[in-house]
Design a protein around this motif. Structure first.
Motif, PDB file in Angstrom:
ATOM      1  N   PHE A  51       0.821  -1.212   0.000  1.00 30.81           N
ATOM      2  CA  PHE A  51       0.000   0.000   0.000  1.00 30.81           C
ATOM      3  C   PHE A  51       0.858   1.267   0.000  1.00 30.81           C
ATOM      4  O   PHE A  51       0.328   2.374   0.034  1.00 30.81           O
ATOM      5  N   GLY A  52       2.186   1.104   0.018  1.00 28.85           N
ATOM      6  CA  GLY A  52       3.078   2.253  -0.027  1.00 28.85           C
ATOM      7  C   GLY A  52       3.450   2.836   1.312  1.00 28.85           C
ATOM      8  O   GLY A  52       3.943   3.971   1.390  1.00 28.85           O
ATOM      9  N   TYR A  53       3.252   2.064   2.411  1.00 29.26           N
ATOM     10  CA  TYR A  53       3.576   2.556   3.742  1.00 29.26           C
ATOM     11  C   TYR A  53       4.942   2.037   4.187  1.00 29.26           C
ATOM     12  O   TYR A  53       5.362   0.936   3.815  1.00 29.26           O
ATOM     13  N   ALA A  54       5.604   2.815   5.037  1.00 31.51           N
ATOM     14  CA  ALA A  54       6.951   2.467   5.492  1.00 31.51           C
ATOM     15  C   ALA A  54       6.953   1.467   6.637  1.00 31.51           C
ATOM     16  O   ALA A  54       8.007   1.000   7.054  1.00 31.51           O
ATOM     17  N   GLY A  55       5.810   1.146   7.165  1.00 28.81           N
ATOM     18  CA  GLY A  55       5.691   0.190   8.261  1.00 28.81           C
ATOM     19  C   GLY A  55       4.234  -0.082   8.529  1.00 28.81           C
ATOM     20  O   GLY A  55       3.359   0.406   7.803  1.00 28.81           O
TER      21      GLY A  55
END
Length: 345
Positions: A51-55
């Protein structure tokens, strides 16, 4: 007990929390479980990355945990003319997704004091910034102050017999209240943080496309169940140890028909209802709830909350929509007014 000073003189009192709150991977999962939100971005790094999240992404209402810690000084040493507080309204404004490893600092401000129908309503504003100095979320919490006239005799003693050590549910009036009134900018922020627009500019990965919605469309209904175990678990995860949520005798002393679910827990369930339909928790930009009733959780059965929703308005230029949420328990509306502003792919 009457307030020992005019709390309205404290409007504008603000400070920065002494320490940051570090968002932990397992804490996100604990909170997601507590509010029954099983979207994969709260649980799997691979899903979050897709989803394009860093964590891992914190659920919508997660920062209420950090707010409770940051606001403790305000309610225990500044606004001390009341014997307790009842939450009435909550608004979350999202500017940047909160993810694993974020170090959140809260600026706390008593934003307003209003008198409505004989009640004193206090609104506290929490501005959360991350390690980059950008604002990630702003919370507005409104509570009604309760004095001794509203609390049954013996309630304080009953709470002291069952509450966990180190927790104070009802504050007591002290001289520090007047001291707080004299200095309204205690530990004020050194600089104005910058406002992130990440949640409002990133490409949303929603399961619903803007072209597929229309005003009046209804969301698929959802019914959730709550047991006493769920309430105890939420109390531990969120840090809200008020025994009206788990102890029959204390609930009865406060005039409640039985143990009730936390207002913030039902809000968390409502947020998950919306994001489950939406498909991308980071696409919610605002979530606001006015509480009008409570969910009773009997020891011999389960409490239920039925969620329905419909699209109130849409904006083709920004590809956004406002969703109205209805929550009912035992036939009673527990949300007086609840809306979520969302962005769509």
């Amino acid at each position: 007990m009457e307030a020992t000073f005019d709390v309205a003189t404290l409007v504008g009192h603000r400070y920065r929390a002494d320490d940051f709150y570090e968002v932990g991977r397992e804490k996100i999962r604990e909170y997601a479980r507590a509010v029954q939100d099983f979207h994969p971005v709260h649980w799997s790094e691979d899903a979050a990355d897709d989803f394009g999240y860093a964590g891992l992404v914190a659920p919508t209402t997660f920062v209420s945990i950090a707010a409770m810690l940051a606001n403790r000084r305000l309610f225990e040493t500044v606004i001390t003319g009341y014997d307790g507080f009842v939450q009435t309204d909550q608004v979350f404004e999202m500017y940047k997704p909160v993810v694993t490893g974020d170090r959140l600092v809260s600026d706390v401000e008593l934003a307003s004091v209003r008198r409505v129908a004989g009640n004193v309503l206090l609104t506290v504003k929490n501005t959360f910034t991350d390690q980059t100095g950008e604002v990630v979320q702003i919370m507005h919490t409104t509570v009604a102050g309760i004095t001794g006239e509203d609390v049954a005799a013996g309630t304080g003693d009953a709470i002291e017999r069952v509450i966990m050590h180190g927790i104070e549910v009802f504050s007591r009036a002290t001289d520090s209240a007047q001291e707080g009134a004299e200095g309204n900018s205690e530990t004020a922020p050194a600089s104005t943080p910058s406002l992130s627009e990440a949640s409002r500019t990133r490409l949303p990965h929603t399961a619903i496309r803007f072209e597929d919605i229309a005003v009046g469309d209804e969301l698929p209904p959802r019914t959730t169940q709550l047991t006493r175990g769920d309430l105890v678990n939420y109390a531990g995860v969120a840090g809200d140890a008020n025994p009206i949520h788990w102890h029959d005798d204390v609930a009865a002393l406060t005039g409640l028909p039985d143990v009730i679910a936390h207002g913030m827990l039902t809000m968390g369930l409502g947020a998950g209802f919306v994001t489950g339909w939406l498909g991308d928790p980071g696409a919610v930009t605002r979530y606001g709830v006015r509480l009008s009733n409570y969910t009773v959780v009997d020891a011999r059965s389960v409490g239920t909350v039925e969620f329905t929703g419909r699209i109130k308005s849409i904006d083709p230029q920004t590809r956004t929509a406002v969703v109205v949420i209805v929550a009912k328990s035992a036939g009673r509306k527990i949300f007086g007014l609840a809306t979520a502003n969302v962005r769509l792919a």
